[in-house]
Design a protein around this motif. Structure first.
Motif, PDB file in Angstrom:
ATOM      1  N   THR A 219       0.816  -1.219   0.000  1.00  0.00           N
ATOM      2  CA  THR A 219       0.000   0.000   0.000  1.00  0.00           C
ATOM      3  C   THR A 219       0.850   1.270   0.000  1.00  0.00           C
ATOM      4  O   THR A 219       0.374   2.325  -0.402  1.00  0.00           O
ATOM      5  CB  THR A 219      -1.001   0.024   1.171  1.00  0.00           C
ATOM      6  OG1 THR A 219      -0.277  -0.024   2.403  1.00  0.00           O
ATOM      7  CG2 THR A 219      -1.955  -1.158   1.089  1.00  0.00           C
ATOM      8  N   ASP A 309      10.561  11.303   6.367  1.00  0.00           N
ATOM      9  CA  ASP A 309      10.264  10.007   6.976  1.00  0.00           C
ATOM     10  C   ASP A 309       8.764   9.931   7.277  1.00  0.00           C
ATOM     11  O   ASP A 309       8.114  10.966   7.471  1.00  0.00           O
ATOM     12  CB  ASP A 309      11.068   9.863   8.275  1.00  0.00           C
ATOM     13  CG  ASP A 309      11.059   8.447   8.824  1.00  0.00           C
ATOM     14  OD1 ASP A 309      10.550   7.544   8.145  1.00  0.00           O
ATOM     15  OD2 ASP A 309      11.566   8.252   9.944  1.00  0.00           O
ATOM     16  N   GLY A 310       8.223   8.739   7.303  1.00  0.00           N
ATOM     17  CA  GLY A 310       6.829   8.554   7.688  1.00  0.00           C
ATOM     18  C   GLY A 310       6.610   7.099   8.019  1.00  0.00           C
ATOM     19  O   GLY A 310       7.094   6.230   7.295  1.00  0.00           O
ATOM     20  N   THR A 314       0.311  -1.551   6.530  1.00  0.00           N
ATOM     21  CA  THR A 314      -0.747  -2.113   5.683  1.00  0.00           C
ATOM     22  C   THR A 314      -2.092  -2.012   6.407  1.00  0.00           C
ATOM     23  O   THR A 314      -3.113  -1.707   5.788  1.00  0.00           O
ATOM     24  CB  THR A 314      -0.414  -3.585   5.372  1.00  0.00           C
ATOM     25  OG1 THR A 314       0.919  -3.621   4.845  1.00  0.00           O
ATOM     26  CG2 THR A 314      -1.362  -4.173   4.349  1.00  0.00           C
ATOM     27  N   ASP A 389       4.902  -1.400  17.352  1.00  0.00           N
ATOM     28  CA  ASP A 389       6.166  -0.664  17.385  1.00  0.00           C
ATOM     29  C   ASP A 389       6.376  -0.024  18.749  1.00  0.00           C
ATOM     30  O   ASP A 389       5.430   0.414  19.390  1.00  0.00           O
ATOM     31  CB  ASP A 389       6.153   0.440  16.320  1.00  0.00           C
ATOM     32  CG  ASP A 389       6.071  -0.145  14.927  1.00  0.00           C
ATOM     33  OD1 ASP A 389       7.054  -0.767  14.506  1.00  0.00           O
ATOM     34  OD2 ASP A 389       5.013  -0.010  14.282  1.00  0.00           O
ATOM     35  N   ARG A 404      10.689  -2.518  16.548  1.00  0.00           N
ATOM     36  CA  ARG A 404       9.486  -3.343  16.584  1.00  0.00           C
ATOM     37  C   ARG A 404       9.452  -3.928  17.993  1.00  0.00           C
ATOM     38  O   ARG A 404      10.491  -4.320  18.523  1.00  0.00           O
ATOM     39  CB  ARG A 404       9.578  -4.509  15.581  1.00  0.00           C
ATOM     40  CG  ARG A 404       9.440  -4.184  14.132  1.00  0.00           C
ATOM     41  CD  ARG A 404       8.056  -3.819  13.692  1.00  0.00           C
ATOM     42  NE  ARG A 404       7.034  -4.812  14.018  1.00  0.00           N
ATOM     43  CZ  ARG A 404       5.720  -4.560  13.914  1.00  0.00           C
ATOM     44  NH1 ARG A 404       5.280  -3.373  13.544  1.00  0.00           N
ATOM     45  NH2 ARG A 404       4.847  -5.490  14.195  1.00  0.00           N
ATOM     46  N   LYS A 498      12.258  -4.128   3.586  1.00  0.00           N
ATOM     47  CA  LYS A 498      12.456  -4.277   5.033  1.00  0.00           C
ATOM     48  C   LYS A 498      13.508  -5.329   5.332  1.00  0.00           C
ATOM     49  O   LYS A 498      13.508  -6.399   4.730  1.00  0.00           O
ATOM     50  CB  LYS A 498      11.151  -4.747   5.682  1.00  0.00           C
ATOM     51  CG  LYS A 498      10.160  -3.668   5.945  1.00  0.00           C
ATOM     52  CD  LYS A 498       9.137  -4.229   6.934  1.00  0.00           C
ATOM     53  CE  LYS A 498       7.780  -3.618   6.806  1.00  0.00           C
ATOM     54  NZ  LYS A 498       7.632  -2.323   6.306  1.00  0.00           N
TER      55      LYS A 498
HETATM   56  C1  3UK Z   1       7.516  -0.448  10.116  1.00  0.00           C
HETATM   57  C2  3UK Z   1       8.508   1.850  10.079  1.00  0.00           C
HETATM   58  C3  3UK Z   1      10.007   2.962  11.450  1.00  0.00           C
HETATM   59  C4  3UK Z   1       6.761  -0.427  11.424  1.00  0.00           C
HETATM   60  C5  3UK Z   1       3.953   0.950   4.988  1.00  0.00           C
HETATM   61  C6  3UK Z   1       4.172   3.300   4.471  1.00  0.00           C
HETATM   62  O1  3UK Z   1       5.694  -0.362   5.940  1.00  0.00           O
HETATM   63  C7  3UK Z   1       4.508  -0.275   5.645  1.00  0.00           C
HETATM   64  O2  3UK Z   1       3.598  -1.278   5.939  1.00  0.00           O
HETATM   65  P1  3UK Z   1       3.921  -2.757   6.482  1.00  0.00           P
HETATM   66  O3  3UK Z   1       2.616  -3.350   6.847  1.00  0.00           O
HETATM   67  O4  3UK Z   1       4.811  -2.561   7.795  1.00  0.00           O
HETATM   68  C8  3UK Z   1       4.407  -1.771   8.884  1.00  0.00           C
HETATM   69  C9  3UK Z   1       5.529  -1.675   9.888  1.00  0.00           C
HETATM   70  O5  3UK Z   1       6.741  -1.258   9.247  1.00  0.00           O
HETATM   71  N1  3UK Z   1       7.695   0.905   9.562  1.00  0.00           N
HETATM   72  C10 3UK Z   1       7.098   1.421   8.476  1.00  0.00           C
HETATM   73  N2  3UK Z   1       7.519   2.690   8.268  1.00  0.00           N
HETATM   74  C11 3UK Z   1       8.396   2.990   9.248  1.00  0.00           C
HETATM   75  N3  3UK Z   1       9.304   1.842  11.167  1.00  0.00           N
HETATM   76  N4  3UK Z   1       9.953   4.091  10.699  1.00  0.00           N
HETATM   77  C12 3UK Z   1       9.174   4.152   9.596  1.00  0.00           C
HETATM   78  N5  3UK Z   1       9.134   5.269   8.849  1.00  0.00           N
HETATM   79  O6  3UK Z   1       7.225  -1.484  12.195  1.00  0.00           O
HETATM   80  C13 3UK Z   1       5.317  -0.642  10.988  1.00  0.00           C
HETATM   81  O7  3UK Z   1       4.505  -1.127  12.026  1.00  0.00           O
HETATM   82  O8  3UK Z   1       4.764  -3.508   5.508  1.00  0.00           O
HETATM   83  C14 3UK Z   1       4.670   2.145   5.051  1.00  0.00           C
HETATM   84  C15 3UK Z   1       2.966   3.291   3.824  1.00  0.00           C
HETATM   85  C16 3UK Z   1       2.232   2.133   3.732  1.00  0.00           C
HETATM   86  C17 3UK Z   1       2.725   0.946   4.317  1.00  0.00           C
HETATM   87  N6  3UK Z   1       1.987  -0.177   4.208  1.00  0.00           N
END
Ligand code: 3UK
Length: 520
Positions: A219, A309-310, A314, A389, A404, A498
């Motif tokens: 996403t 950063d952001g 999902t 997180d 995490r 990742k």
């Molecule tokens: C980690 C971050 C630190 C974090 C995603 C932007 O990554 C995305 O979705 P996922 O479901 O993973 C989610 C988890 O990834 N994470 C994501 N961004 C950061 N950790 N700094 C960050 N900037 O553990 C989170 O819970 O694969 C990212 C937009 C849509 C997305 N689906």
């Protein structure tokens, strides 16, 4: 407050609106070699929607699996399913029959549109799972190919009058631990992420050209490369292969203004950029994993551009904590995106005061709805999404990523966040990439172990190990230094960029840090 009409098909707002406004000639979506206008995209979307209904009997609510690399035709298929009231189940190109089979079963998929180059694995799935009745090839040259069927279909299609809260997307999580989870999102969610994060953080305009690497099945890519640009009538350049070399190439040839990719890609780009390559870029979004301050500074130094950063997920559909350019604090993820609230809670869900480290809880216009999964109760507690997180919120309200929650290393009673040690290692000039995990240790429970990829021209020897350990001790609290350092050629990563810490943990537990074990 984001309010949408009760009847809402997001494709009307993302695509048809621009045609009705006489903007059909503007560029919508392309690749380094193609450019489709909004009118051309609408023509394909309508033809595909007609094929789905005419030839495959699609009715609203039917789920359609999509399998293709990022290209304009995938966007057309995606929007066609939504326009016809169907539910998209987008899948990453690298998935194998086993993983596809899980999704087909879980989402009860009967129909798939599949790029002809990726047919093999999906055909294997079909042979195993009866319910996947039809795979429509895309680009095969066969007479039953989607492109052939489109030629005899009408270029007109009236959007299905879906409800704003009809499901339109089932996005599967990458599932680093356990089975992947299907997350359901509504038509209004597609617009909500544009109107919350997109509008407030990116401030896009219709002349922006978006590009980047994330697959549309992730996403992060769907928002950054399709929804955000189309919401404002801008355009996007998609790459079927989106490694650092392809990204530099697209910078040079297509002059994009907005780039979406992961931290590791920004680091890889640094070694390849020539003066002027990033001259047209206005915004560079980093997400998927933590953005270390060293990466932020190196990018700023090389390009003059801040990295945005952001954190997204999902489950949340897109980014919910970030900061517009003028509010960035390097090293921090940022502030809640307008429309979202975020806070830090303890293990029982009680609010913690500023400055404490705890679990991140967030709520807003989008949120987690797992498809038939008992883990829903763990992700959403008291109306708050618990992302898994560990974060710290400072007195100014900024959120600082720690790890995490299940990645915390506990060594001799100390909690050590692997990403903090990684960020410290990355400030050393010899380090290209690194991953830090806990390795089992009789005396301390766990010890900090670092897997390091060196930049070219540096020797992987005992002196380097010592230099890196001393460096970490000088950067952060000395007890966090990696007691073991293993040099490797590459780190295991997901298709979404990742680091696969569970792979490193397994290797660390097996006591095998040999480069070949990792590079495979
Ligand atoms: C980690 C971050 C630190 C974090 C995603 C932007 O990554 C995305 O979705 P996922 O479901 O993973 C989610 C988890 O990834 N994470 C994501 N961004 C950061 N950790 N700094 C960050 N900037 O553990 C989170 O819970 O694969 C990212 C937009 C849509 C997305 N689906």
């Amino acid at each position: 407050e984001l309010v949408y009409p009760e009847r809402l098909n997001c494709v009307s707002e993302l695509l048809d609106k621009w045609i009705a406004a006489g903007e059909g000639d503007r560029p919508a979506v392309g690749s380094p070699t193609e450019r489709w206008s909004y009118a051309e995209l609408a023509d394909k979307v309508n033809r595909i929607a007609n094929v789905l209904v005419r030839d495959f009997g699609l009715v609203p609510g039917n789920r359609v699996l999509l399998r293709a690399p990022n290209n304009p035709l995938l966007v057309a298929c995606y929007l066609a399913v939504l326009k016809a009231g169907g539910v998209v189940v987008a899948t990453m190109p690298l998935l194998r029959a086993k993983e596809l089979g899980y999704m087909v079963r879980k989402a009860e998929i009967r129909l798939a549109l599949c790029d002809h180059r990726l047919l093999d694995e999906l055909v294997k799935t079909k042979e195993e799972i009866g319910i996947l009745g039809t795979i429509v090839p895309v680009g095969s040259g066969r007479t039953d190919d989607l492109l052939a069927l489109m030629r005899t279909a009408s270029p007109h299609f009236t959007a299905c009058p879906t409800a704003a809260d009809d499901v339109c997307l089932i996005g599967f999580t990458s599932g680093t631990t356990g089975e992947p989870k299907g997350t359901m999102h509504f038509h209004r969610d597609m617009l909500a992420i544009c109107d919350a994060y997109g509008r407030n953080v990116l401030s896009p305009n219709r002349d922006d050209v978006f590009t980047g690497s994330p697959p549309l099945a992730f996403t992060f890519g769907l928002g950054g490369l399709v929804l955000f640009p189309m919401r404002v009538g801008a355009s996007s350049i998609l790459l079927e292969r989106a490694g650092p070399d392809e990204l530099v190439d697209v910078f040079r040839r297509c002059r994009p203004t907005v780039c979406f990719t992961a931290p590791t890609a920004y680091r890889a780009l640094l070694a390849r950029l020539q003066p002027g390559d990033t001259a047209t870029l206005r915004i560079c979004v980093s997400a998927g994993e933590a953005l270390p301050k060293a990466t932020w500074e190196a990018w700023k130094e090389a390009t003059g551009l801040p990295l945005l950063d952001g954190i997204g997920a999902t489950e949340m559909l897109h980014i919910f904590i970030s900061a517009p350019v003028e509010k960035i604090r390097p090293g921090a993820t940022g502030l809640p995106v307008p429309g979202y609230e975020a806070k830090i809670v303890d293990d029982l869900g009680r609010d913690l005061p500023p400055g404490s480290v705890g679990r991140l809880a967030v709520r807003g216009p989008t949120g987690c709805r797992y498809l038939a999964d008992e883990r829903q109760r763990r992700y959403v507690q008291n109306g708050w999404n618990i992302t898994g997180d560990t974060y710290l919120q400072d007195a100014d309200g900024y959120f600082w990523y720690q790890a995490r929650s299940d990645d915390m290393i506990v060594s001799a009673g100390y909690n050590i966040a692997g990403p903090e040690v990684e960020a410290a290692l990355l400030t050393h000039p010899a380090v290209q990439e690194c991953g830090v995990v806990g390795a089992p240790d009789e005396e301390r429970g766990q010890i900090v172990k670092a897997y390091v990829v060196l930049k070219p021209g540096h020797a992987a020897d005992a002196a380097m190990v010592k230099a890196l350990q001393d460096h970490v001790k000088a950067e952060i609290a000395p007890y966090k230094y990696p007691r073991v350092v293993a040099f490797v050629d590459a780190l295991p990563r997901t298709e979404t960029g990742k680091l696969q810490r569970f792979v490193l943990r397994r290797i660390a537990a097996e006591g095998d840090g040999s480069p070949t074990a990792l590079a495979s």
